[in-house]
Design an enzyme around this catalytic site. Sequence first.
Site, PDB file in Angstrom:
ATOM      1  N   CYS A 111       0.827  -1.207   0.000  1.00 47.36           N
ATOM      2  CA  CYS A 111       0.000   0.000   0.000  1.00 47.36           C
ATOM      3  C   CYS A 111       0.864   1.260   0.000  1.00 47.36           C
ATOM      4  CB  CYS A 111      -0.969  -0.003   1.171  1.00 47.36           C
ATOM      5  SG  CYS A 111      -0.193  -0.190   2.787  1.00 47.36           S
ATOM      6  N   HIS A 144      -1.265   0.898   7.545  1.00 45.85           N
ATOM      7  CA  HIS A 144      -1.823   0.942   6.200  1.00 45.85           C
ATOM      8  C   HIS A 144      -1.740   2.357   5.636  1.00 45.85           C
ATOM      9  CE1 HIS A 144      -4.165  -0.455   2.828  1.00 45.85           C
ATOM     10  NE2 HIS A 144      -5.121   0.430   3.050  1.00 45.85           N
TER      11      HIS A 144
END
Length: 787
Positions: free
Chosen positions: A319, A741
């Site tokens: 990510c 994330h």
Amino acid sequence: MTTLEAIGSSLPYGARVYKDDCMYNFDTAENNPNGLDVCLQCYQAFSRGVDSNYTQEHALKKEHDFYFNIRKTLKENPNKYNELGESNSKLAKLEVKDVAEEDIYDFIYTIYSNSSDDSIPLEDAPQNIQLLTQEILATNSSNRQDEIKTWEQEIQPCEHSVSIQPVQTLTTGESKPVLDQCSECSLKENLWICLHCGIIGCGRQQYGSTLQGNSHMLAHYEAHPTHPVAIKLGSLDVDNCDAYCYKCNDEVKVPELVAILLAYGIDVSTLVKTEKNLIELNLDQNLNWDFKLDGANGEKLPPVFGPGLTGFQNLGNSCYLNSVIQVLYSLPAYTSYFKEFDGKFPENVTNPAVDLTSQLLKIYDGLSSGRYSVPSHTKDDTYQLGIKPSAFKTLIGENHPEFQTQRQQDAFEFLLYFLEKSNKEVGSKLNESFKFVVENKIKCLDCENVKLSTELVDNLSIPIKDVVDSVDAETGTKTYKTVQLNDSLTDYCAPELLGDYKCPKCTSYNMLKSIGLKSFPSVLIVNAKRIKLENWVPVKIDVPIEVPGTIDISELKSKGLQEGEIEIEEDEDEQDSDVRSSKFEPNQEALNSLLSMGFPEPRSIKSLHATGNNSAEEAMNWLFAHMDDADIDSPLQESGSNKDNSKNEPSEELVNNLVGMGFSTQLATKALILNGSDVNAAVEWLFSNPDDDGVIESTSTPTVEQKSDKEIVAQLEGTGNPKYKLHAVVCHKGTSPHTGHYVAFIRKIIDGEEKWVLFNDEKVVACADLSDVITNGYVYIFVEDKL
């Protein structure tokens, strides 16, 4: 032109098979009606689309006429929707799906001829072709091999796996182990053998997998604590080995594995892998996490589709890469740069998978075309499937100790690394919109002498004040006072006393340092330094940062030499050090602090160079995050101070290995350079290019312009507009930049209206709630405000 009968019946040793997507775009066997064409001579994949026929281009260029065509069509799924028309695929927040492709698609295999533009069913092809295509289907794709390789690089022996003394039987008189069934239950799959005694037991149930397990090998270890290391039998062959240490609770390597297994009558050379190994199972699990995406009030955010609204699939923990590349490709400077190629790839590149310009062009087509920004029929119709930048991730992270792994990385560090690497391999024009000139001014407050120096930079990394507002009595969670980004920018350039720095003229220690901008970039990158050291551990501080939609940084402009100040004349050698790319001089005070803490000098200098040469604390944070870098104690190598290693010159040992196989030194060297010193890939290339002369041609685009930092500084001084508009923000949730994330918020024009769009890997949604930007903003991208 080669006939079908003349094509070999098996893959050459070490051959890489590209069968996931086209070499030049993200067409796959699923999303292209014509399927994917895998060349039967070089094993690269191509597609035949409406706007481009890459199969034909390859056939004409290489005279490779025959292709294994793989087409996947979606199966009918009558139970997909309920009687209300709602999808039945509502998933728990962390549900992992393990669905075989055969359950989703019907597979159609044919042999395609470019010259006749016709296909024949695979079963009608000659026997040699049927055998070859069976190997192509059974072999891991190039992308899969790279994924597995990165996991394998992280597995090391442990203290228990290096000292195993095999005992053939656990109890006296027991015969050789039965290898096809658990000794405690009836399971015949997921079987493990204890390397200490040879007993067979089933493994644990793999979460998210259909592979069964009753944990009897774990139970064996618990009953016999001196037997911690076991091997998975189903995944064992000459090239694969799953070893697990229950005491270390981790995958390990076993140095003397072949000899140990022979003690139990197991000859590895005769085994064939029949089950997925742990690496493959881990990859499957990482790649299939599926998170719900809701707004602040629980409502589902509306997905958006179209050109510029294509998502990236998460390649395990990618990510950080997805967010950074999404932001870069949303900038006009990037889109206009790649648009000038007019869809044409570098002609002299043999393998686009190992050429950075080709990969960047492929990503441009994937993100901007809109062809892949459509609802997915395999996961959830609400969102798109997204494109999978596997080859790009492998290439961009090649030989880097962190970015070549499957671990989560720092998005800002990756951005800086990408800019540096693309500058070298693609050219300075691509990233020139980020460049600006900073002036460092050191003034003696006693004698008024001033030293001015300039450096070329592409970002501002600013400190953030972390003033605690309150602490939760039960959890200890800290709440911080809100910070204004404008104030942090002002603080960054504010004058500060240097302390131990001595005036070269009057030897006074009363020195003041200040920073000013001598030019303003078209695109301003600002990094909020959220990483702090707490109890010697780098953590992320969740300070709320208010970011205005527009900013004016006119006050940061360099004031230069003021009345009464006397500039210290520099000799020619000092002038050459004005730009950052020249000889690096570490901040002596910060360096001394690091040395006094016990850090070796090479890594101390390297950490100061990486963090802008500001303070020992920032350098120490960087050091703790890079302790495991392979080159952490190597001397600092700056651009311009050492030879250009962009060609990845192979070692003499690797060249000699290929020469020993009968290839010339020149040809072996070229094969290794073109394939990043990957011997298997080089062998594949050699077999696919038997007539190559070994001459290395430039892979850079002829129009690429390379400028020195001095040239760019001279060109930029005094230019630019200090007024900016917030364009994008990379946000991070988590306690450390190496966990958690990353997502990107980007301004987009949708149906003629400007909206914020959230790019959460493959999920692309319109988002009005920007609270995450305040609490988790990490990298801010501002574009010149021309209004």
